[in-house]
Write a protein that holds these residues in place. Structure first.
Motif, PDB file in Angstrom:
ATOM      1  N   GLU A  48      39.739  34.556  39.459  1.00  0.00           N
ATOM      2  CA  GLU A  48      39.887  34.154  40.853  1.00  0.00           C
ATOM      3  C   GLU A  48      41.363  33.939  41.185  1.00  0.00           C
ATOM      4  O   GLU A  48      42.002  33.046  40.641  1.00  0.00           O
ATOM      5  CB  GLU A  48      39.095  32.879  41.124  1.00  0.00           C
ATOM      6  CG  GLU A  48      39.099  32.485  42.595  1.00  0.00           C
ATOM      7  CD  GLU A  48      38.221  31.279  42.875  1.00  0.00           C
ATOM      8  OE1 GLU A  48      37.091  31.457  43.358  1.00  0.00           O
ATOM      9  OE2 GLU A  48      38.686  30.151  42.594  1.00  0.00           O
ATOM     10  N   TRP A  49      41.873  34.754  42.069  1.00  0.00           N
ATOM     11  CA  TRP A  49      43.260  34.683  42.510  1.00  0.00           C
ATOM     12  C   TRP A  49      43.351  33.949  43.840  1.00  0.00           C
ATOM     13  O   TRP A  49      42.470  34.070  44.697  1.00  0.00           O
ATOM     14  CB  TRP A  49      43.838  36.095  42.703  1.00  0.00           C
ATOM     15  CG  TRP A  49      44.180  36.779  41.415  1.00  0.00           C
ATOM     16  CD1 TRP A  49      43.307  37.259  40.482  1.00  0.00           C
ATOM     17  CD2 TRP A  49      45.486  37.059  40.919  1.00  0.00           C
ATOM     18  NE1 TRP A  49      43.978  37.828  39.434  1.00  0.00           N
ATOM     19  CE2 TRP A  49      45.322  37.724  39.677  1.00  0.00           C
ATOM     20  CE3 TRP A  49      46.770  36.830  41.390  1.00  0.00           C
ATOM     21  CZ2 TRP A  49      46.410  38.144  38.914  1.00  0.00           C
ATOM     22  CZ3 TRP A  49      47.856  37.256  40.640  1.00  0.00           C
ATOM     23  CH2 TRP A  49      47.668  37.900  39.405  1.00  0.00           C
ATOM     24  N   ARG A  50      44.418  33.170  44.001  1.00  0.00           N
ATOM     25  CA  ARG A  50      44.765  32.625  45.314  1.00  0.00           C
ATOM     26  C   ARG A  50      45.836  33.529  45.911  1.00  0.00           C
ATOM     27  O   ARG A  50      46.833  33.850  45.243  1.00  0.00           O
ATOM     28  CB  ARG A  50      45.270  31.194  45.190  1.00  0.00           C
ATOM     29  CG  ARG A  50      44.187  30.195  44.791  1.00  0.00           C
ATOM     30  CD  ARG A  50      44.774  28.801  44.611  1.00  0.00           C
ATOM     31  NE  ARG A  50      45.670  28.734  43.466  1.00  0.00           N
ATOM     32  CZ  ARG A  50      46.588  27.786  43.280  1.00  0.00           C
ATOM     33  NH1 ARG A  50      46.745  26.833  44.190  1.00  0.00           N
ATOM     34  NH2 ARG A  50      47.342  27.783  42.200  1.00  0.00           N
ATOM     35  N   ILE A  51      45.628  33.941  47.136  1.00  0.00           N
ATOM     36  CA  ILE A  51      46.555  34.839  47.821  1.00  0.00           C
ATOM     37  C   ILE A  51      46.865  34.217  49.168  1.00  0.00           C
ATOM     38  O   ILE A  51      45.944  33.888  49.936  1.00  0.00           O
ATOM     39  CB  ILE A  51      45.952  36.243  48.016  1.00  0.00           C
ATOM     40  CG1 ILE A  51      45.493  36.829  46.678  1.00  0.00           C
ATOM     41  CG2 ILE A  51      46.946  37.173  48.696  1.00  0.00           C
ATOM     42  CD1 ILE A  51      44.686  38.112  46.808  1.00  0.00           C
ATOM     43  N   GLY A  52      48.143  34.007  49.447  1.00  0.00           N
ATOM     44  CA  GLY A  52      48.439  33.313  50.687  1.00  0.00           C
ATOM     45  C   GLY A  52      49.885  33.390  51.092  1.00  0.00           C
ATOM     46  O   GLY A  52      50.604  34.355  50.774  1.00  0.00           O
ATOM     47  N   CYS A  53      50.342  32.342  51.780  1.00  0.00           N
ATOM     48  CA  CYS A  53      51.632  32.389  52.421  1.00  0.00           C
ATOM     49  C   CYS A  53      52.162  30.976  52.635  1.00  0.00           C
ATOM     50  O   CYS A  53      51.454  29.988  52.435  1.00  0.00           O
ATOM     51  CB  CYS A  53      51.524  33.106  53.768  1.00  0.00           C
ATOM     52  SG  CYS A  53      50.264  32.390  54.841  1.00  0.00           S
ATOM     53  N   ALA A  54      53.422  30.891  53.046  1.00  0.00           N
ATOM     54  CA  ALA A  54      54.037  29.617  53.404  1.00  0.00           C
ATOM     55  C   ALA A  54      55.067  29.878  54.490  1.00  0.00           C
ATOM     56  O   ALA A  54      55.712  30.931  54.517  1.00  0.00           O
ATOM     57  CB  ALA A  54      54.686  28.961  52.191  1.00  0.00           C
TER      58      ALA A  54
ATOM     59  N   VAL B 199      51.158  33.732  45.549  1.00  0.00           N
ATOM     60  CA  VAL B 199      49.924  33.959  44.795  1.00  0.00           C
ATOM     61  C   VAL B 199      49.737  32.847  43.768  1.00  0.00           C
ATOM     62  O   VAL B 199      50.698  32.183  43.366  1.00  0.00           O
ATOM     63  CB  VAL B 199      49.930  35.327  44.066  1.00  0.00           C
ATOM     64  CG1 VAL B 199      50.017  36.474  45.047  1.00  0.00           C
ATOM     65  CG2 VAL B 199      51.058  35.396  43.042  1.00  0.00           C
ATOM     66  N   GLY B 200      48.496  32.670  43.362  1.00  0.00           N
ATOM     67  CA  GLY B 200      48.172  31.786  42.252  1.00  0.00           C
ATOM     68  C   GLY B 200      47.281  32.534  41.286  1.00  0.00           C
ATOM     69  O   GLY B 200      46.195  32.993  41.658  1.00  0.00           O
ATOM     70  N   ARG B 201      47.771  32.715  40.057  1.00  0.00           N
ATOM     71  CA  ARG B 201      46.992  33.460  39.068  1.00  0.00           C
ATOM     72  C   ARG B 201      45.737  32.683  38.644  1.00  0.00           C
ATOM     73  O   ARG B 201      45.694  31.457  38.732  1.00  0.00           O
ATOM     74  CB  ARG B 201      47.853  33.713  37.827  1.00  0.00           C
ATOM     75  CG  ARG B 201      48.888  34.826  37.947  1.00  0.00           C
ATOM     76  CD  ARG B 201      49.487  35.076  36.571  1.00  0.00           C
ATOM     77  NE  ARG B 201      50.342  36.243  36.523  1.00  0.00           N
ATOM     78  CZ  ARG B 201      51.666  36.212  36.647  1.00  0.00           C
ATOM     79  NH1 ARG B 201      52.263  35.053  36.864  1.00  0.00           N
ATOM     80  NH2 ARG B 201      52.385  37.309  36.575  1.00  0.00           N
ATOM     81  N   PRO B 202      44.742  33.392  38.133  1.00  0.00           N
ATOM     82  CA  PRO B 202      43.579  32.695  37.553  1.00  0.00           C
ATOM     83  C   PRO B 202      44.020  31.809  36.388  1.00  0.00           C
ATOM     84  O   PRO B 202      44.981  32.124  35.675  1.00  0.00           O
ATOM     85  CB  PRO B 202      42.688  33.842  37.056  1.00  0.00           C
ATOM     86  CG  PRO B 202      43.133  35.036  37.831  1.00  0.00           C
ATOM     87  CD  PRO B 202      44.595  34.855  38.075  1.00  0.00           C
ATOM     88  N   ARG B 203      43.326  30.704  36.216  1.00  0.00           N
ATOM     89  CA  ARG B 203      43.664  29.828  35.101  1.00  0.00           C
ATOM     90  C   ARG B 203      42.440  29.060  34.658  1.00  0.00           C
ATOM     91  O   ARG B 203      41.466  28.901  35.403  1.00  0.00           O
ATOM     92  CB  ARG B 203      44.783  28.867  35.505  1.00  0.00           C
ATOM     93  CG  ARG B 203      44.477  27.961  36.680  1.00  0.00           C
ATOM     94  CD  ARG B 203      45.742  27.285  37.164  1.00  0.00           C
ATOM     95  NE  ARG B 203      45.479  26.177  38.070  1.00  0.00           N
ATOM     96  CZ  ARG B 203      46.417  25.493  38.733  1.00  0.00           C
ATOM     97  NH1 ARG B 203      47.693  25.836  38.565  1.00  0.00           N
ATOM     98  NH2 ARG B 203      46.113  24.494  39.523  1.00  0.00           N
TER      99      ARG B 203
ATOM    100  N   ARG C 280      40.246  35.309  46.075  1.00  0.00           N
ATOM    101  CA  ARG C 280      39.559  36.571  45.830  1.00  0.00           C
ATOM    102  C   ARG C 280      39.416  36.763  44.325  1.00  0.00           C
ATOM    103  O   ARG C 280      40.348  36.493  43.565  1.00  0.00           O
ATOM    104  CB  ARG C 280      40.333  37.759  46.414  1.00  0.00           C
ATOM    105  CG  ARG C 280      40.311  37.838  47.931  1.00  0.00           C
ATOM    106  CD  ARG C 280      38.911  38.162  48.447  1.00  0.00           C
ATOM    107  NE  ARG C 280      38.890  38.317  49.887  1.00  0.00           N
ATOM    108  CZ  ARG C 280      38.711  37.323  50.757  1.00  0.00           C
ATOM    109  NH1 ARG C 280      38.568  36.072  50.311  1.00  0.00           N
ATOM    110  NH2 ARG C 280      38.677  37.579  52.049  1.00  0.00           N
ATOM    111  N   THR C 281      38.253  37.231  43.904  1.00  0.00           N
ATOM    112  CA  THR C 281      38.033  37.563  42.501  1.00  0.00           C
ATOM    113  C   THR C 281      38.454  39.009  42.291  1.00  0.00           C
ATOM    114  O   THR C 281      37.933  39.920  42.939  1.00  0.00           O
ATOM    115  CB  THR C 281      36.565  37.374  42.116  1.00  0.00           C
ATOM    116  OG1 THR C 281      36.197  36.006  42.316  1.00  0.00           O
ATOM    117  CG2 THR C 281      36.343  37.743  40.656  1.00  0.00           C
TER     118      THR C 281
END
Length: 798
Positions: free
Chosen positions: A449-455, A524-528, A495-496
């Motif tokens: 599961e990845w986090r995908i986003g912005c700031a 982004v945030g990698r799966p962990r 998103r997976t």
């Protein structure tokens, strides 16, 4: 200082006569955010300047024009090495010239009054003499190459809470002996520019404070330019005061309103003329007045890296060691801690630069040790800027991102960029754009599961494979522009993704809330692994390894310009991780990656503690050098490290009623306050171990010069910082128990004896009175050793 007055004064008068009042007023405000105004009619070029405490960023934050990332201020001071600053200064000057910069806005020479100070990492020390010595070396070495230094922030800007309006209440002795002294020494070193602070002192904002006249321009003879901190000029009438240059510019209060005030006689034109004279003198010194800048040495990337690597190693303080270090041919090494892979190379705020490369502890140690790594704890829930190796620019097909500036449906410009976070303030396209888009095709390097986003600040949206999945208007909670720029709010979707799967990501920002487009981040945030699972994996890895190295540290949300710290605790479960690892592996080494003190409840339960500060771009290689013994851990503490925050004798950073921040402790800060309180810290001022042993003997004093023999009694070469402190029993004056008077850095081979010579400045014997500086009659006791608490030698002097 009047070295150029005789030559320049007639020229300045002639040039002034060629300028009308509007032209003169233009010269005392900036041309833009990071550029001083010029005047072609008199041969005066515009002069770009740059933030400069830990590297020279240049006028723009742009990864396409990277900068050398130097160790932070605390790290440089931890070397106690004036000669090292000569090399650092040459490198800073070379970087400035490469970026067409005439002045670097540094060093930051405010004092470590409280460990909670948000910019503690950027400043040198809690001691005024050590701060002054390092500042003097910095100023001399940079300006020797025709680039101006700019010591800041004059004066008493020692914390960040309500920094624009805080009113420091301090008596004259406290100001003179502690907070003004580093600036006085910087003026003696020949500083061409000094920055006035945001805060007030004793009820008057610093850009209008009488302290700019006396002692700065009067008693000390400072003939350079006083530049305001950015937006610190408060009023039109303030132009009659000691601040010479308002930044950034053009500054509204000093434009048409100032011209009108001069014409009405409310501000004397002579005051404007004096400011212009100072600016002309500055321009002549840096080669911007009918001249060319002085040539400077050049540094290849490899040479710059060598300087930074050596400086970082000399700054690292070995706080404790049971003999485990240096590591000699260990078996498997468990490397743990989120900061091992994603460390902090530098502090947040104006000290930030964008380096061409960095080396993390994981990278550096993996080259020389049989390392196995897992983080153990997740230090931050924040996403990271998308790594370059995971993203492809759809326009070029190369690693990186596509950036578009839009004005409605019109594309103003398109750029290929190679960083996930882009700083855009001051960018002309960004200022004009009604929307900004950052696009790149993401490749998942692991399944999950990845986090995908912005700031950013404004209306943010994210589209994945052409489908908009997020839109939200995001405005900052605070009002400090630095926090908005460097720590904007993040938003994301999950998103997976399968390993190797690709997805097109479009991040869009529409500026809003009255703020321009200051920056945009594709994050982004990698799966962990789940927290408990990851923690257990780290402990098991430590249990089955020969050595465990745990890298702990702070985050951008804890140490930065713009806010003070709330406490001294390490964030997250880092303390818990160290304790659990130490319980299963007696050879646990803790590396502390913070710019200022943190609590370490486990410090007596581990084999070694190494303090690395924010060490710059060569962190990993320098750390490998120190842990393996290829280099000596050369640092000595420039500030006291407490056991607990509750023990700290001077802590407050928050103004009270009427924005007043009383410095009621007077001259008793840092180790002086610790000695007065009688409470033992975790590690005292000046403390630091090496990989050999030493003996000091034969102390002799002649006048204000102390000499002694320093013998390396160990089996390898080493480096020692010999420190001299004064005390005065039964004094009629309120004094510290002891105070630093001088120091010397020595190096010696195994079994070798060398002579250390320590010059004791007259000022260290003096105290401030209503009548000025004076020395109390009678003798002082000189104490010599290797920290404020380890002083085996003494002698009477006076």
């Amino acid at each position: 200082m009047t070295d150029s007055d005789d030559v320049l004064a007639p020229l300045a008068d002639d040039l002034l006569a060629k300028l009308d009042l509007p032209a003169k007023i233009r010269l005392i405000s900036g041309a833009n955010f990071f550029r001083f105004a010029g005047e072609p009619g008199i041969g005066l070029a515009e002069m770009p300047v740059s933030d400069g405490p830990s590297g020279v960023r240049g006028e723009n934050w742009d990864e396409r024009d990277p900068s050398v990332s130097l160790p932070s201020g605390t790290a440089l001071a931890a070397t106690w090495d004036r000669d090292l600053l000569t090399e650092i200064g040459a490198l800073i000057a070379a970087e400035a010239r490469r970026k067409d910069v005439y002045a670097v806005l540094g060093p930051t020479i405010n004092v470590h009054r409280s460990p909670l100070g948000g910019r503690h990492f950027e400043c040198f020390s809690e001691d005024p003499l050590l701060t002054a010595e390092i500042a003097e070396a910095y100023v001399r070495s940079v300006q020797a190459h025709g680039v101006s230094a700019c010591p800041k922030h004059y004066v008493a800007n020692d914390s960040e809470t309500e920094r624009f309006t805080a009113d420091v209440i301090a008596d004259e002795r406290t100001l003179r002996e502690l907070y003004l002294y580093p600036f006085e020494r910087s003026v003696e070193a020949g500083a061409w520019m000094i920055m006035a602070a945001y805060n007030s002192v004793n009820g008057v904002t610093m850009t209008e404070n009488d302290l700019l006249d006396e002692p700065l321009k009067g008693e000390w003879g400072f003939d350079g330019v006083v530049v305001s901190d950015w937006t610190a000029v408060r009023s039109t009438a303030g132009a009659a005061k000691g601040n010479d240059l308002a930044m950034p510019g053009p500054w509204e209060a000093w434009g048409a309103p100032l011209e009108a005030a001069v014409r009405k006689g409310e501000v004397p034109e002579a005051a404007i003329d004096e400011k212009v004279r100072r600016i002309l003198r500055f321009a002549e010194r840096v080669g911007a007045l009918n001249g060319t800048p002085q040539p400077v040495p050049t540094f290849s990337d490899e040479a710059a890296a060598r300087v930074v690597r050596a400086a970082a190693a000399k700054a690292m303080v070995l706080a404790s060691n049971d003999g485990t270090l240096p590591l000699r041919a260990p078996g498997r090494v468990a490397l743990l801690g989120s900061a091992a892979a994603e460390p902090r190379f530098m502090g947040g705020g104006s000290a930030t630069v964008i380096p061409a490369h960095t080396t993390s502890p994981l990278q550096g140690l993996s080259e020389v040790l049989p390392v196995v790594y897992t983080p153990g704890v997740h230090l931050s829930e924040n996403m990271i800027p998308v790594p370059l190796d995971l993203v492809t620019d759809p326009e070029t097909g190369t690693p990186g991102l596509s950036l578009r500036y839009l004005d409605g449906d019109t594309v103003l410009d398109t750029e290929h960029r190679s960083a996930g976070t882009l700083m855009l303030f001051g960018n002309p396209n960004a200022m004009q754009a009604t929307a900004i888009e950052l696009r790149g095709r993401l490749r998942a390097d692991m399944a999950g599961e990845w986090r995908i986003g912005c700031a950013g600040v404004g209306t943010l949206s994210v589209a994945l494979d052409g489908e908009q999945v997020l839109e939200e208007t995001v405005l900052p909670a605070g009002a400090d522009p630095v926090e908005m720029l460097l720590n904007p709010p993040q938003r994301f979707v999950t998103r997976t993704l399968a390993e190797g799967q690709e997805i097109d990501v479009l991040v869009r920002l529409v500026p809003g809330g009255g703020f321009p487009a200051m920056g945009i981040t594709y994050a982004v945030g990698r799966p962990r692994r789940a927290d408990d699972e990851e923690f257990a994996a780290a402990v098991e890895l430590a249990r089955t390894s020969d050595v465990a190295i745990v890298v702990v540290g702070t985050t951008e949300q804890i140490e930065s310009e713009g806010f003070d710290r709330r406490d001294l605790a390490l964030p997250g479960r880092q303390d818990e991780l160290v304790a659990a690892v130490a319980a299963v592996n007696p050879r646990t080494i803790v590396v502390v990656n913070s710019g200022s003190p943190v609590e370490m409840p486990w410090r007596d339960d581990v084999a070694a503690v190494l303090l690395t500060w924010f060490p710059g771009q060569e962190f990993g290689t320098a750390l490998a050098d120190v842990l393996t013994g290829a280099a000596e851990p050369g640092g000595r503490l420039p500030t006291t490290w407490p056991k607990t925050m509750a023990d700290v004798p001077v802590l407050d950073t928050k103004p009270g009623p009427d924005n007043a921040l009383p410095y009621s402790e007077g001259i008793h800060i840092g180790y002086r306050a610790w000695l007065k309180s009688g409470v033992a810290p975790a590690y005292p001022f000046g403390h630091g171990l090496g990989y050999t042993s030493w003996e000091l003997s034969g102390l002799e004093v002649s006048g204000r010069t102390a000499t002694l023999t320093v013998t390396n009694t160990g089996d390898r070469p080493g480096r020692q910082v010999v420190q001299a402190y004064l005390s005065r029993e039964r004094s009629a004056v309120d004094r510290p128990v002891r105070w630093l008077s001088g120091f010397a850095v020595v190096e010696a081979g195994a079994g070798e004896s060398v002579t250390a010579t320590i010059e004791l400045p007259k000022r260290s014997f003096q105290h401030w009175t209503e009548k000025g500086w004076t020395i109390e009659p009678g003798s002082f006791t000189l104490h010599v050793g290797t920290s404020v608490l380890a002083l085996p030698l003494s002698a009477e002097i006076g």
